[in-house]
Design a protein around this motif. Sequence first.
Motif, PDB file in Angstrom:
ATOM      1  N   PRO A 134       2.709   1.464  -5.487  1.00 50.64           N
ATOM      2  CA  PRO A 134       1.869   0.267  -5.491  1.00 50.64           C
ATOM      3  C   PRO A 134       0.765   0.296  -6.547  1.00 50.64           C
ATOM      4  CG  PRO A 134       2.279   0.974  -3.240  1.00 50.64           C
ATOM      5  CD  PRO A 134       2.869   2.030  -4.128  1.00 50.64           C
ATOM      6  N   GLN A 135       0.214   1.472  -6.825  1.00 50.05           N
ATOM      7  CA  GLN A 135      -0.856   1.533  -7.827  1.00 50.05           C
ATOM      8  C   GLN A 135      -0.319   1.238  -9.226  1.00 50.05           C
ATOM      9  OE1 GLN A 135      -2.533   5.400  -6.652  1.00 50.05           O
ATOM     10  NE2 GLN A 135      -4.307   4.349  -5.820  1.00 50.05           N
ATOM     11  N   VAL A 136       0.907   1.680  -9.506  1.00 51.22           N
ATOM     12  CA  VAL A 136       1.530   1.369 -10.799  1.00 51.22           C
ATOM     13  C   VAL A 136       1.803  -0.142 -10.883  1.00 51.22           C
ATOM     14  CG1 VAL A 136       3.646   1.627 -12.166  1.00 51.22           C
ATOM     15  CG2 VAL A 136       2.550   3.654 -11.178  1.00 51.22           C
ATOM     16  N   ALA A 137       2.326  -0.707  -9.806  1.00 55.18           N
ATOM     17  CA  ALA A 137       2.639  -2.145  -9.799  1.00 55.18           C
ATOM     18  C   ALA A 137       1.393  -2.968 -10.097  1.00 55.18           C
ATOM     19  CB  ALA A 137       3.238  -2.541  -8.450  1.00 55.18           C
ATOM     20  N   GLU A 138       0.283  -2.578  -9.477  1.00 50.79           N
ATOM     21  CA  GLU A 138      -0.966  -3.302  -9.699  1.00 50.79           C
ATOM     22  C   GLU A 138      -1.406  -3.183 -11.162  1.00 50.79           C
ATOM     23  OE1 GLU A 138      -2.900  -5.272  -7.803  1.00 50.79           O
ATOM     24  OE2 GLU A 138      -4.422  -5.462  -9.379  1.00 50.79           O
ATOM     25  N   GLY A 141       0.527  -5.431 -13.171  1.00 55.00           N
ATOM     26  CA  GLY A 141       0.429  -6.828 -12.768  1.00 55.00           C
ATOM     27  C   GLY A 141       1.744  -7.421 -12.308  1.00 55.00           C
ATOM     28  N   ILE A 142       2.581  -6.589 -11.676  1.00 57.15           N
ATOM     29  CA  ILE A 142       3.858  -7.109 -11.180  1.00 57.15           C
ATOM     30  C   ILE A 142       3.911  -6.994  -9.663  1.00 57.15           C
ATOM     31  CG2 ILE A 142       5.186  -6.648 -13.279  1.00 57.15           C
ATOM     32  CD1 ILE A 142       6.176  -4.047 -11.970  1.00 57.15           C
ATOM     33  N   ASN A 143       4.831  -7.731  -9.076  1.00 57.80           N
ATOM     34  CA  ASN A 143       4.976  -7.692  -7.619  1.00 57.80           C
ATOM     35  C   ASN A 143       5.607  -6.370  -7.198  1.00 57.80           C
ATOM     36  OD1 ASN A 143       4.766  -8.685  -4.998  1.00 57.80           O
ATOM     37  ND2 ASN A 143       6.784  -9.670  -5.060  1.00 57.80           N
ATOM     38  N   GLN A 144       5.435  -6.035  -5.913  1.00 57.89           N
ATOM     39  CA  GLN A 144       6.037  -4.818  -5.382  1.00 57.89           C
ATOM     40  C   GLN A 144       6.713  -5.130  -4.056  1.00 57.89           C
ATOM     41  OE1 GLN A 144       2.183  -2.986  -4.788  1.00 57.89           O
ATOM     42  NE2 GLN A 144       2.505  -2.836  -2.589  1.00 57.89           N
ATOM     43  N   LEU A 145       7.797  -4.427  -3.784  1.00 61.89           N
ATOM     44  CA  LEU A 145       8.392  -4.472  -2.450  1.00 61.89           C
ATOM     45  C   LEU A 145       8.596  -3.022  -2.036  1.00 61.89           C
ATOM     46  CD1 LEU A 145      10.926  -7.423  -2.910  1.00 61.89           C
ATOM     47  CD2 LEU A 145       8.853  -7.439  -1.510  1.00 61.89           C
ATOM     48  N   THR A 146       7.890  -2.610  -0.985  1.00 55.97           N
ATOM     49  CA  THR A 146       7.921  -1.210  -0.578  1.00 55.97           C
ATOM     50  C   THR A 146       8.898  -1.016   0.584  1.00 55.97           C
ATOM     51  OG1 THR A 146       6.016  -1.688   0.807  1.00 55.97           O
ATOM     52  CG2 THR A 146       5.574  -0.712  -1.341  1.00 55.97           C
ATOM     53  N   TYR A 147       9.221   0.217   0.879  1.00 52.08           N
ATOM     54  CA  TYR A 147      10.111   0.558   2.004  1.00 52.08           C
ATOM     55  C   TYR A 147      11.449  -0.183   1.914  1.00 52.08           C
ATOM     56  CZ  TYR A 147       5.999   2.651   4.271  1.00 52.08           C
ATOM     57  OH  TYR A 147       4.904   3.402   4.566  1.00 52.08           O
ATOM     58  N   VAL A 173      12.570 -11.929  -0.785  1.00 54.37           N
ATOM     59  CA  VAL A 173      13.046 -12.351  -2.095  1.00 54.37           C
ATOM     60  C   VAL A 173      11.867 -12.358  -3.054  1.00 54.37           C
ATOM     61  CG1 VAL A 173      14.059 -14.244  -3.423  1.00 54.37           C
ATOM     62  CG2 VAL A 173      14.861 -13.789  -1.103  1.00 54.37           C
ATOM     63  N   SER A 174      12.094 -11.856  -4.257  1.00 50.74           N
ATOM     64  CA  SER A 174      11.051 -11.870  -5.278  1.00 50.74           C
ATOM     65  C   SER A 174      11.690 -12.030  -6.648  1.00 50.74           C
ATOM     66  CB  SER A 174      10.259 -10.568  -5.234  1.00 50.74           C
ATOM     67  OG  SER A 174       9.425 -10.450  -6.378  1.00 50.74           O
TER      68      SER A 174
ATOM     69  N   ASP B 106       1.111  -0.351   2.115  1.00 51.73           N
ATOM     70  CA  ASP B 106       1.562  -1.260   1.067  1.00 51.73           C
ATOM     71  C   ASP B 106       0.346  -1.885   0.380  1.00 51.73           C
ATOM     72  OD1 ASP B 106       3.992  -2.878   0.011  1.00 51.73           O
ATOM     73  OD2 ASP B 106       2.587  -4.464   0.592  1.00 51.73           O
ATOM     74  N   PRO B 109      -3.254   0.860  -1.455  1.00 52.33           N
ATOM     75  CA  PRO B 109      -3.186   1.387  -2.828  1.00 52.33           C
ATOM     76  C   PRO B 109      -3.254   0.295  -3.888  1.00 52.33           C
ATOM     77  CG  PRO B 109      -1.077   1.722  -1.683  1.00 52.33           C
ATOM     78  CD  PRO B 109      -2.057   1.216  -0.675  1.00 52.33           C
ATOM     79  N   ARG B 110      -2.745  -0.866  -3.545  1.00 48.91           N
ATOM     80  CA  ARG B 110      -2.779  -1.990  -4.472  1.00 48.91           C
ATOM     81  C   ARG B 110      -4.239  -2.394  -4.737  1.00 48.91           C
ATOM     82  NH1 ARG B 110       1.803  -5.009  -6.937  1.00 48.91           N
ATOM     83  NH2 ARG B 110       0.437  -6.261  -8.228  1.00 48.91           N
ATOM     84  N   SER B 113      -6.150   0.368  -6.635  1.00 51.48           N
ATOM     85  CA  SER B 113      -5.781   0.363  -8.049  1.00 51.48           C
ATOM     86  C   SER B 113      -6.491  -0.771  -8.772  1.00 51.48           C
ATOM     87  CB  SER B 113      -4.259   0.226  -8.167  1.00 51.48           C
ATOM     88  OG  SER B 113      -3.823   0.277  -9.490  1.00 51.48           O
ATOM     89  N   LYS B 202       4.107 -14.008  -4.163  1.00 53.08           N
ATOM     90  CA  LYS B 202       5.149 -13.484  -5.045  1.00 53.08           C
ATOM     91  C   LYS B 202       6.396 -13.092  -4.263  1.00 53.08           C
ATOM     92  CE  LYS B 202       2.224 -13.163  -8.631  1.00 53.08           C
ATOM     93  NZ  LYS B 202       2.254 -14.188  -9.667  1.00 53.08           N
ATOM     94  N   THR B 203       6.257 -13.029  -2.957  1.00 52.27           N
ATOM     95  CA  THR B 203       7.378 -12.613  -2.128  1.00 52.27           C
ATOM     96  C   THR B 203       7.660 -13.690  -1.100  1.00 52.27           C
ATOM     97  OG1 THR B 203       6.686 -10.314  -2.314  1.00 52.27           O
ATOM     98  CG2 THR B 203       8.208 -10.835  -0.522  1.00 52.27           C
ATOM     99  N   VAL B 204       8.926 -14.068  -0.974  1.00 56.22           N
ATOM    100  CA  VAL B 204       9.301 -15.003   0.079  1.00 56.22           C
ATOM    101  C   VAL B 204      10.025 -14.217   1.163  1.00 56.22           C
ATOM    102  CG1 VAL B 204      10.648 -17.063   0.649  1.00 56.22           C
ATOM    103  CG2 VAL B 204       9.541 -16.855  -1.589  1.00 56.22           C
ATOM    104  N   VAL B 206      12.433 -14.319   3.922  1.00 59.01           N
ATOM    105  CA  VAL B 206      13.467 -15.235   4.374  1.00 59.01           C
ATOM    106  C   VAL B 206      13.655 -15.124   5.870  1.00 59.01           C
ATOM    107  CG1 VAL B 206      15.897 -15.877   4.094  1.00 59.01           C
ATOM    108  CG2 VAL B 206      14.606 -14.967   2.145  1.00 59.01           C
TER     109      VAL B 206
END
Lengths: 286, 340
Positions: A134-138, A141-147, A173-174, B106, B109-110, B113, B202-204, B206
Amino acid sequence: MSYKIIVLIKQVPDTTAVSSQTMKEDGTLNRGVLPAVFNPEDLNALEMALSIKERYGGSVIAVTMGPPSAADILRDAMYRGADKVFVLTDKRFAASDTLATSRVLSQAVRKIGGFDIIICGRQAIDGNTAQVGPQVAEKLGINQLTYVEEIVDLTDGKISLWRSVEEGKELAVSSIPLLLTVTQTANIPRPPSVKKIMKYKNAEVRNSLSEACGINDLSSRGLLIEQWDAESIGMDPEMCGASGSPTQVKKTEKVVLKGKQFKKIEQTDEGIRELLQELIKDYVFD
Amino acid sequence: MEQTGEVWVFIQRSKEKIVEASLEILGRAGELAKELKVPVVGILAGNSAEFLAQTVVTYGADKVYVLCSSYLEQYTTNAYARSISTLIKNKNPAIVLFSATPQGRDLAPRIASALGAGLTADCTDLKIGSYTHPRTRKKYSKILLQIRPAWGGNIIATIVNPETRPQMATVREGMMKVPVPDGSAEGEIVKLTPDVGQADIKTVIVRQELEKKTVDLKGASVIVAGGAGVGSVENFELLRHLAHLFGGEVGATRAAVDAGFISHDHQIGQTALTVRPKLYIACGISGAVQHLAGMDESGKIVAVNTDPEAPIFGIAHYGIVGDLKDIIPRMINTYKTLSH
Ligand SMILES: Cc1cc2nc3c(=O)[nH]c(=O)nc-3n(C[C@H](O)[C@H](O)[C@H](O)COP(=O)(O)OP(=O)(O)OC[C@H]3O[C@@H](n4cnc5c(N)ncnc54)[C@H](O)[C@@H]3O)c2cc1C
Ligand SMILES: Nc1ncnc2c1ncn2[C@@H]1O[C@H](COP(=O)(O)O)[C@@H](O)[C@H]1O
């Protein structure tokens, strides 16, 4: 469509092999005696990247930050199917906490450029923080989906996948580009291929200044493990390593398994009563 | 810019309810805040969150910031991270705490950062204390000491973020006691309108499939687990009885499953489920690493084994050397007398 996938992988001491010999008296770890391994969930991340490549086309680039010996896991990644690999090595990267690590990794990713998906393990077994992804994603500036558990589809720049959440799982969905973190239950990592071992066992580490040492030749044969330092990724040395890490370790203590916390309970009724009373006092039944 | 120096707790919602892990932290956060002589503040997000604000007060918050927006109704990383980071920048709290749930891990950390703040994962304890930098000898007082196991649980580390603010941490579930709610407690409820819109989603999501599990090992706060030493299906009934008495579930080792004493969905370990209940009672379990990998982070571990040399005693908090067929019935009887 073909996708450029970057996998962030880490070499970690095998903390599952910690024993009394591996601990020093002062509570620090005798790192030297622990075998260094491919962080388990990073193998799941690599597997997910390779399966996306197989399903949809693309290339897989593995990147690690660590000491020169970390190149070992990059070779391993090549044996399993990675197309290109980078090791980020610099004395000034040492002692980075998760935030400083994420700065270095995101700088390297920027330098590689043009990626669609970044995949990380959920967490590394040395610290179990699950923070770097998550820290890299931030930082990027891109979205993240974890787990992430399972990729369902990837078309027209949209990815849909199942990820596990507190109460079960959700279908999310992203758009790409984005960063994923992958759990150990997502897949079963493929073993290294014998053919690839034969082909890549002579892969060599070179930094970009070693033009003379045949970097282009290695690269054209796919045998290059490219090494980058702070300058090569444009990383301000003040922002990484100990100086760039907001967290500091005040102290560590050895977990003395017996003696410190262990309490022997007599197998008498009195002993059992005492045990239960202590547990009730510690709120375990609330 | 405002410098509140407050202690904040992000309050995680699950539908219309507050998750217990957040309430656990509120109690400890209150103690930290008292030491620092600042308010403890709950952070809620979402349109329907407002009606939970008073509940957060009853559990100890002096103040609740409610980020009211329909875009925060459902948790999505970016919208939450952006709104909360902005709020932190505006109010400058000293400490911000999250639960170490999948959602907390989730989100935190965001935010850290984005702010360039230090974040310590999965703390088991938090205190206020001082720290002297080993090189510069600079002394920091009244800072947050973040205590957590590291190296596969073999050491306990105390982490500090002396220079950056806020000091951030995620806190492991089940480590702190949920405070007793005080219906007469009064607190300030501050409604805020964050600058968040469709572009931040940014996330939907469903669809969500909530698992209907027959065995809820993950959710159990007490697990009574049996190994090969239990010896039979009948003896597993003893474990079940104890588990039900404690409001818990029954777990098992692979050896017990392989022996046919119990079904596979009860298995715990490296190749099965990882659990960390508040209490884990291991009966007739030797303590192989593959089993320990799935349970060694439990709050309190009690081991019952006939073999005083069994490795399970090495990670247990309490050990009873004895036959489980004798010990468990006595535990059941003793507990009944105590709970009356
Ligand atoms: C790749 C791999 C993955 C694995 N994954 C898992 C996993 O996910 N989960 C898992 O559990 N195992 C796993 N295993 C198996 C693991 O290595 C052990 O074999 C298993 O955990 C042992 O189970 P046990 O403790 O029940 O049995 P044993 O090791 O046979 O121990 C039984 C214990 O019961 C005690 N005992 C006997 N009678 C009594 C009595 N009357 N009262 C009290 N105590 C008594 C004995 O002293 C002994 O200590 C895995 C193994 C491998 C190789
Ligand atoms: N030094 C590193 N080099 C490359 N990737 C890393 C590094 N540290 C962490 N990661 C990635 O971030 C994930 C989470 O790590 P952690 O936050 O340390 O638990 C790992 O599974 C890796 O994918």
